[in-house]
Design a protein around this motif. Structure first.
Motif, PDB file in Angstrom:
ATOM      1  N   ARG A  33     190.774  86.970  91.459  1.00  0.00           N
ATOM      2  CA  ARG A  33     190.418  86.564  92.826  1.00  0.00           C
ATOM      3  C   ARG A  33     191.591  85.932  93.556  1.00  0.00           C
ATOM      4  O   ARG A  33     191.666  85.998  94.782  1.00  0.00           O
ATOM      5  CB  ARG A  33     189.240  85.599  92.785  1.00  0.00           C
ATOM      6  N   ALA A  34     192.499  85.331  92.804  1.00  0.00           N
ATOM      7  CA  ALA A  34     193.659  84.692  93.422  1.00  0.00           C
ATOM      8  C   ALA A  34     194.642  85.703  93.990  1.00  0.00           C
ATOM      9  O   ALA A  34     195.388  85.380  94.914  1.00  0.00           O
ATOM     10  CB  ALA A  34     194.365  83.801  92.400  1.00  0.00           C
ATOM     11  N   ILE A  35     194.632  86.953  93.475  1.00  0.00           N
ATOM     12  CA  ILE A  35     195.655  87.896  93.920  1.00  0.00           C
ATOM     13  C   ILE A  35     195.128  89.140  94.626  1.00  0.00           C
ATOM     14  O   ILE A  35     195.873  89.782  95.340  1.00  0.00           O
ATOM     15  CB  ILE A  35     196.554  88.343  92.754  1.00  0.00           C
ATOM     16  N   TYR A  36     193.870  89.508  94.450  1.00  0.00           N
ATOM     17  CA  TYR A  36     193.463  90.833  94.919  1.00  0.00           C
ATOM     18  C   TYR A  36     193.470  90.977  96.438  1.00  0.00           C
ATOM     19  O   TYR A  36     193.706  92.068  96.944  1.00  0.00           O
ATOM     20  CB  TYR A  36     192.106  91.243  94.326  1.00  0.00           C
ATOM     21  N   MET A  37     193.258  89.908  97.181  1.00  0.00           N
ATOM     22  CA  MET A  37     193.295  90.004  98.646  1.00  0.00           C
ATOM     23  C   MET A  37     194.737  90.136  99.151  1.00  0.00           C
ATOM     24  O   MET A  37     194.992  90.875 100.084  1.00  0.00           O
ATOM     25  CB  MET A  37     192.645  88.783  99.286  1.00  0.00           C
ATOM     26  N   LYS A  38     195.662  89.420  98.519  1.00  0.00           N
ATOM     27  CA  LYS A  38     197.057  89.441  98.955  1.00  0.00           C
ATOM     28  C   LYS A  38     197.813  90.655  98.429  1.00  0.00           C
ATOM     29  O   LYS A  38     198.685  91.174  99.108  1.00  0.00           O
ATOM     30  CB  LYS A  38     197.774  88.176  98.460  1.00  0.00           C
ATOM     31  N   ASN A  39     197.483  91.061  97.206  1.00  0.00           N
ATOM     32  CA  ASN A  39     198.242  92.121  96.566  1.00  0.00           C
ATOM     33  C   ASN A  39     197.299  93.019  95.748  1.00  0.00           C
ATOM     34  O   ASN A  39     197.278  92.944  94.520  1.00  0.00           O
ATOM     35  CB  ASN A  39     199.320  91.507  95.671  1.00  0.00           C
ATOM     36  N   PRO A  40     196.526  93.871  96.414  1.00  0.00           N
ATOM     37  CA  PRO A  40     195.556  94.700  95.695  1.00  0.00           C
ATOM     38  C   PRO A  40     196.203  95.689  94.726  1.00  0.00           C
ATOM     39  O   PRO A  40     195.633  95.998  93.681  1.00  0.00           O
ATOM     40  CB  PRO A  40     194.796  95.424  96.800  1.00  0.00           C
ATOM     41  N   ALA A  41     197.402  96.167  95.027  1.00  0.00           N
ATOM     42  CA  ALA A  41     198.076  97.100  94.122  1.00  0.00           C
ATOM     43  C   ALA A  41     198.394  96.412  92.797  1.00  0.00           C
ATOM     44  O   ALA A  41     198.205  96.988  91.719  1.00  0.00           O
ATOM     45  CB  ALA A  41     199.342  97.644  94.763  1.00  0.00           C
ATOM     46  N   ARG A  42     198.856  95.194  92.848  1.00  0.00           N
ATOM     47  CA  ARG A  42     199.146  94.413  91.634  1.00  0.00           C
ATOM     48  C   ARG A  42     197.860  94.133  90.861  1.00  0.00           C
ATOM     49  O   ARG A  42     197.834  94.217  89.629  1.00  0.00           O
ATOM     50  CB  ARG A  42     199.841  93.100  92.005  1.00  0.00           C
ATOM     51  N   ALA A  43     196.802  93.817  91.566  1.00  0.00           N
ATOM     52  CA  ALA A  43     195.521  93.576  90.911  1.00  0.00           C
ATOM     53  C   ALA A  43     195.027  94.830  90.194  1.00  0.00           C
ATOM     54  O   ALA A  43     194.498  94.744  89.082  1.00  0.00           O
ATOM     55  CB  ALA A  43     194.492  93.100  91.930  1.00  0.00           C
ATOM     56  N   LEU A  44     195.226  95.995  90.799  1.00  0.00           N
ATOM     57  CA  LEU A  44     194.834  97.250  90.150  1.00  0.00           C
ATOM     58  C   LEU A  44     195.646  97.494  88.879  1.00  0.00           C
ATOM     59  O   LEU A  44     195.109  97.974  87.878  1.00  0.00           O
ATOM     60  CB  LEU A  44     195.004  98.428  91.117  1.00  0.00           C
ATOM     61  N   GLU A  45     196.922  97.155  88.906  1.00  0.00           N
ATOM     62  CA  GLU A  45     197.751  97.287  87.704  1.00  0.00           C
ATOM     63  C   GLU A  45     197.217  96.403  86.585  1.00  0.00           C
ATOM     64  O   GLU A  45     197.144  96.817  85.428  1.00  0.00           O
ATOM     65  CB  GLU A  45     199.199  96.901  88.006  1.00  0.00           C
ATOM     66  N   LEU A  46     196.843  95.171  86.933  1.00  0.00           N
ATOM     67  CA  LEU A  46     196.317  94.255  85.928  1.00  0.00           C
ATOM     68  C   LEU A  46     194.971  94.739  85.379  1.00  0.00           C
ATOM     69  O   LEU A  46     194.692  94.594  84.191  1.00  0.00           O
ATOM     70  CB  LEU A  46     196.185  92.851  86.513  1.00  0.00           C
ATOM     71  N   ILE A  47     194.160  95.340  86.235  1.00  0.00           N
ATOM     72  CA  ILE A  47     192.881  95.897  85.787  1.00  0.00           C
ATOM     73  C   ILE A  47     193.137  97.031  84.800  1.00  0.00           C
ATOM     74  O   ILE A  47     192.476  97.116  83.753  1.00  0.00           O
ATOM     75  CB  ILE A  47     192.035  96.379  86.982  1.00  0.00           C
ATOM     76  N   ASP A  48     194.099  97.891  85.103  1.00  0.00           N
ATOM     77  CA  ASP A  48     194.445  98.988  84.195  1.00  0.00           C
ATOM     78  C   ASP A  48     194.891  98.457  82.834  1.00  0.00           C
ATOM     79  O   ASP A  48     194.490  98.974  81.787  1.00  0.00           O
ATOM     80  CB  ASP A  48     195.541  99.867  84.791  1.00  0.00           C
ATOM     81  N   LYS A  49     195.728  97.411  82.846  1.00  0.00           N
ATOM     82  CA  LYS A  49     196.181  96.819  81.587  1.00  0.00           C
ATOM     83  C   LYS A  49     195.011  96.220  80.811  1.00  0.00           C
ATOM     84  O   LYS A  49     194.948  96.340  79.594  1.00  0.00           O
ATOM     85  CB  LYS A  49     197.233  95.744  81.848  1.00  0.00           C
ATOM     86  N   GLU A  50     194.113  95.581  81.521  1.00  0.00           N
ATOM     87  CA  GLU A  50     192.955  94.956  80.863  1.00  0.00           C
ATOM     88  C   GLU A  50     192.042  96.011  80.246  1.00  0.00           C
ATOM     89  O   GLU A  50     191.489  95.801  79.169  1.00  0.00           O
ATOM     90  CB  GLU A  50     192.182  94.092  81.860  1.00  0.00           C
ATOM     91  N   GLU A  51     191.896  97.150  80.905  1.00  0.00           N
ATOM     92  CA  GLU A  51     191.073  98.229  80.355  1.00  0.00           C
ATOM     93  C   GLU A  51     191.660  98.772  79.053  1.00  0.00           C
ATOM     94  O   GLU A  51     190.911  99.156  78.153  1.00  0.00           O
ATOM     95  CB  GLU A  51     190.934  99.365  81.358  1.00  0.00           C
ATOM     96  N   LYS A  52     192.970  98.806  78.957  1.00  0.00           N
ATOM     97  CA  LYS A  52     193.628  99.316  77.756  1.00  0.00           C
ATOM     98  C   LYS A  52     193.679  98.291  76.630  1.00  0.00           C
ATOM     99  O   LYS A  52     193.949  98.646  75.487  1.00  0.00           O
ATOM    100  CB  LYS A  52     195.045  99.773  78.097  1.00  0.00           C
ATOM    101  N   ASN A  53     193.419  97.051  76.951  1.00  0.00           N
ATOM    102  CA  ASN A  53     193.476  95.971  75.978  1.00  0.00           C
ATOM    103  C   ASN A  53     192.209  95.989  75.114  1.00  0.00           C
ATOM    104  O   ASN A  53     191.115  95.764  75.620  1.00  0.00           O
ATOM    105  CB  ASN A  53     193.597  94.632  76.712  1.00  0.00           C
TER     106      ASN A  53
END
Length: 77
Positions: A33-53
């Motif tokens: 929530r701290a980053i998705y409004m300011k930097n949605p592309a970065r948040a999507l990258e983190l979501i992808d990493k979390e899915e692979k974890n």
């Protein structure tokens, strides 16, 4: 001298973790929530990493919801 190196490495690590408001090793709802409004592309990258974890701490359905929020902010459908 070696103590100084360790201190500088720790400061560098802490600075990198908090540079964009989230440390990559601790992806949580709050950090998202701290980053998705300011930097949605970065948040999507983190979501992808979390899915692979394999030891991820966020439910896959919750990750899908987070992804939808990012796409809503980006207006990319």
């Amino acid at each position: 001298m070696s103590r100084l190196k360790y201190i500088l490495i720790i400061i560098l690590f802490v600075g990198l973790c908090h540079a964009d408001g989230v440390c990559e090793t601790a992806f949580t709802d709050d950090s998202f929530r701290a980053i998705y409004m300011k930097n949605p592309a970065r948040a999507l990258e983190l979501i992808d990493k979390e899915e692979k974890n394999p030891s991820g701490n966020i439910n896959p359905l919750r990750l899908d919801l987070m992804r939808a929020w990012c796409y809503n902010v980006k207006s990319d459908y």
